[in-house]
Design a protein around this motif. Structure first.
Motif, mmCIF file in Angstrom:
data_model
loop_
_atom_site.group_PDB
_atom_site.id
_atom_site.type_symbol
_atom_site.label_atom_id
_atom_site.label_comp_id
_atom_site.label_asym_id
_atom_site.label_seq_id
_atom_site.Cartn_x
_atom_site.Cartn_y
_atom_site.Cartn_z
ATOM 1 N N UNK A 111 -18.337 -54.826 -3.519
ATOM 2 C CA UNK A 111 -18.553 -56.268 -3.694
ATOM 3 C C UNK A 111 -18.849 -56.596 -5.159
ATOM 4 N N UNK A 112 -19.609 -55.723 -5.820
ATOM 5 C CA UNK A 112 -19.897 -55.926 -7.249
ATOM 6 C C UNK A 112 -18.596 -55.869 -8.052
ATOM 7 N N UNK A 113 -17.769 -54.865 -7.763
ATOM 8 C CA UNK A 113 -16.510 -54.703 -8.491
ATOM 9 C C UNK A 113 -15.597 -55.904 -8.263
ATOM 10 N N UNK A 114 -15.539 -56.384 -7.045
ATOM 11 C CA UNK A 114 -14.706 -57.560 -6.737
ATOM 12 C C UNK A 114 -15.135 -58.763 -7.571
ATOM 13 N N UNK A 115 -16.449 -58.974 -7.671
ATOM 14 C CA UNK A 115 -16.967 -60.106 -8.454
ATOM 15 C C UNK A 115 -16.649 -59.920 -9.936
ATOM 16 N N UNK A 116 -16.759 -58.698 -10.438
ATOM 17 C CA UNK A 116 -16.469 -58.467 -11.843
ATOM 18 C C UNK A 116 -14.991 -58.743 -12.149
ATOM 19 N N UNK A 117 -14.117 -58.412 -11.215
ATOM 20 C CA UNK A 117 -12.704 -58.731 -11.393
ATOM 21 C C UNK A 117 -12.498 -60.239 -11.470
ATOM 22 N N UNK A 118 -13.190 -60.974 -10.613
ATOM 23 C CA UNK A 118 -13.090 -62.436 -10.620
ATOM 24 C C UNK A 118 -13.545 -63.014 -11.956
ATOM 25 N N UNK A 119 -14.529 -62.373 -12.571
ATOM 26 C CA UNK A 119 -15.048 -62.857 -13.851
ATOM 27 C C UNK A 119 -14.140 -62.490 -15.020
ATOM 28 N N UNK A 120 -13.204 -61.576 -14.803
ATOM 29 C CA UNK A 120 -12.291 -61.177 -15.872
ATOM 30 C C UNK A 120 -12.744 -59.976 -16.674
ATOM 31 N N UNK A 121 -13.630 -59.173 -16.090
ATOM 32 C CA UNK A 121 -14.120 -57.962 -16.755
ATOM 33 C C UNK A 121 -12.964 -56.995 -16.984
ATOM 34 N N UNK A 122 -13.034 -56.210 -18.080
ATOM 35 C CA UNK A 122 -11.954 -55.303 -18.460
ATOM 36 C C UNK A 122 -11.914 -54.043 -17.597
ATOM 37 N N UNK A 123 -13.093 -53.439 -17.332
ATOM 38 C CA UNK A 123 -13.159 -52.171 -16.611
ATOM 39 C C UNK A 123 -14.550 -52.004 -16.024
ATOM 40 N N UNK A 124 -14.646 -51.302 -14.903
ATOM 41 C CA UNK A 124 -15.960 -50.960 -14.356
ATOM 42 C C UNK A 124 -16.133 -49.448 -14.364
ATOM 43 N N UNK A 125 -17.376 -49.021 -14.507
ATOM 44 C CA UNK A 125 -17.721 -47.606 -14.640
ATOM 45 C C UNK A 125 -18.824 -47.279 -13.642
ATOM 46 N N UNK A 126 -18.451 -46.658 -12.537
ATOM 47 C CA UNK A 126 -19.417 -46.277 -11.506
ATOM 48 C C UNK A 126 -19.980 -44.914 -11.878
ATOM 49 N N UNK A 127 -21.303 -44.840 -12.042
ATOM 50 C CA UNK A 127 -21.956 -43.633 -12.546
ATOM 51 C C UNK A 127 -22.910 -43.073 -11.504
ATOM 52 N N UNK A 128 -23.104 -41.761 -11.493
ATOM 53 C CA UNK A 128 -24.059 -41.179 -10.544
ATOM 54 C C UNK A 128 -25.496 -41.396 -10.974
ATOM 55 N N UNK A 129 -26.358 -41.587 -10.007
ATOM 56 C CA UNK A 129 -27.790 -41.564 -10.291
ATOM 57 C C UNK A 129 -28.171 -40.192 -10.812
ATOM 58 N N UNK A 130 -28.866 -40.150 -11.948
ATOM 59 C CA UNK A 130 -29.484 -38.918 -12.439
ATOM 60 C C UNK A 130 -30.981 -39.059 -12.180
ATOM 61 N N UNK A 131 -31.542 -38.336 -11.226
ATOM 62 C CA UNK A 131 -32.970 -38.495 -10.915
ATOM 63 C C UNK A 131 -33.829 -38.026 -12.085
ATOM 64 N N UNK A 132 -34.181 -38.934 -12.971
ATOM 65 C CA UNK A 132 -34.921 -38.580 -14.180
ATOM 66 C C UNK A 132 -36.363 -38.230 -13.847
ATOM 67 N N UNK A 133 -36.864 -37.095 -14.333
ATOM 68 C CA UNK A 133 -38.272 -36.750 -14.116
ATOM 69 C C UNK A 133 -39.184 -37.852 -14.655
ATOM 70 N N UNK A 134 -40.176 -38.222 -13.863
ATOM 71 C CA UNK A 134 -41.102 -39.268 -14.273
ATOM 72 C C UNK A 134 -40.698 -40.650 -13.832
ATOM 73 N N UNK A 135 -39.476 -40.808 -13.298
ATOM 74 C CA UNK A 135 -39.041 -42.115 -12.811
ATOM 75 C C UNK A 135 -39.418 -42.262 -11.339
ATOM 76 N N UNK A 136 -39.370 -43.498 -10.840
ATOM 77 C CA UNK A 136 -39.692 -43.735 -9.437
ATOM 78 C C UNK A 136 -38.709 -43.046 -8.500
#
Length: 412
Positions: free
Chosen positions: A201-226
């Motif tokens: 749904x996020x990607x669909x909306x970004x296409x509607x806005x005219x965004x050039x490219x989307x980059x789906x990234x993995x969560x990196x569980x950073x030590x010290x983060x929630x």
């Protein structure tokens, strides 16, 4: 076109053209549950990490230094270690000082988008043609689980209210940038069980806005983060989501989730070669600790001095015998590398044999000391009684830290 020389916007360019990130923006105006901006981790590669924070003047000097030594430098970006627009004065001054040198260079920056309605017009006027915005959701209820605090105009917002404000400003700012000819890339951090189902749904909306490219990234569980105990999203899951969203719009597949001070090609970070300030060594507080027994610890290291290699990238393990008084390198064990890049570090059957062989190679060890290891790898090692310890400094300091972790687990 400029995007043909920008390694993040053009997959073909990332083997040909280098980029550099200037770490001039230390402050952030939001608190994400997946983020821990540890500034001094010399070997770790993830957003928000840098070995130094520079003034605009030092950033300008560093640019000249890098430009003289890396001929294919094409891009200068500001990606933190906080948010570029939360530090707008130093961000703008850094860009202006470098633009004044008259070099043929592309400028870009990354932002969470909260302040885009304030600064979008200035960004366009300054000639920034490439901007990355991190948009993890469109639903404030999902955002409330991703963002802890949103600081805006002197007030702090939490929960749905903070997420709603964030999303509104992001969408307004992105629309303005696209309308004025800026190439916008959208980063989306995929967190299983929170926003993964919502990403199309996020990607669909970004296409509607005219965004050039989307980059789906993995969560990196950073030590010290929630989210430090959350499972790391596998590249198999990421690529399946990219394949699904490719039906909507172009997907970036070569992202390295770079440091805030990255220098060089996307796959060959040379930031250690171009430090403007000398890092202070971390102090070991564990060397004098009496551990009461011997441990055998496997270490992943490129050259034997630093803990600077991912577990899946290792072609050998350094095996250390650790007792009350000393660390002794007793053996080097060769293994076959089972992960040769982010796009290939998945859970496919073809890699199972090499994964199993790597684990079997260290079955007699109490722990493995590594720069990074995925959640599934950690669990597999635990099944064999091997503790995974992530660290990013010298081998000696890392072994001391590993002893502390093993001692704590034994006490528990």
């Amino acid at each position: 076109m400029e995007e043909s020389k920008h390694p993040c916007y053009n997959a073909d360019a990332h083997h040909k053209y280098a980029r550099m990130h200037l770490p001039v923006a230390p402050q952030c105006n939001i608190s994400c549950n997946y983020c821990n901006r540890k500034f001094d981790c010399v070997n770790e590669s993830r957003p928000g990490v840098t070995s130094e924070v520079l003034t605009p003047e030092l950033a300008s000097q560093k640019f000249s230094w890098v430009k003289e030594n890396i001929e294919n430098l094409s891009v200068v970006g500001i990606a933190g270690p906080g948010d570029a627009l939360a530090n707008w004065d130093v961000t703008r001054k850094s860009i202006e000082l470098i633009k004044a040198k008259g070099e043929d260079i592309i400028f870009c920056l990354s932002t969470n988008g909260l302040m885009l309605p304030y600064y979008a017009a200035e960004l366009v006027e300054l000639g920034i043609k490439h901007i990355t915005v991190t948009v993890n959701c469109l639903d404030p209820n999902i955002g409330a689980r991703l963002y802890k605090v949103v600081n805006y105009e002197g007030k702090s917002y939490t929960g749905v209210a903070g997420a709603e404000l964030m999303i509104q400003n992001q969408l307004k700012g992105i629309a303005y940038l696209v309308e004025h000819g800026v190439l916008v890339k959208i980063n989306i951090v995929m967190v299983k069980g929170i926003n993964d189902h919502h990403i199309p749904e996020v990607v669909k909306k970004m296409k509607e806005l005219g965004v050039f490219i989307t980059n789906i990234m993995p969560l990196i569980p950073a030590p010290g983060s929630a989210f430090e105990k959350f499972p790391q999203t596998s590249m198999k899951e990421i690529n399946e989501m990219r394949d699904l969203c490719q039906l909507q719009m172009q997907q970036m597949r070569h992202c390295k989730q770079c440091r805030a001070d990255a220098v060089g090609l996307l796959g060959n970070d040379r930031s250690n070669e171009f430090r403007m300030t000398k890092p202070e060594p971390e102090k070991s507080v564990f060397l004098a600790k009496q551990i009461g027994k011997e441990y055998k610890i496997a270490v992943t290291s490129k050259h034997g001095k630093l803990v600077d290699q991912h577990f899946g990238h290792a072609t050998e393990f350094l095996i250390y015998q650790v007792n009350d008084k000393s660390f002794t390198l007793v053996e080097r064990r060769k293994v076959e590398q089972y992960c040769s890049g982010a796009s290939e570090c998945d859970d496919s059957d073809s890699k199972e044999g090499r994964k199993n062989a790597a684990i079997q190679a260290i079955e007699d060890c109490n722990a493995v000391l590594t720069m990074r290891i995925g959640y599934h790898g950690q669990q597999r090692l635990l099944e064999h009684g091997i503790v995974s310890v992530e660290y990013c400094y010298t081998v000696e300091e890392g072994l001391s830290y590993a002893i502390e972790q093993l001692t704590m687990k034994k006490a528990i």
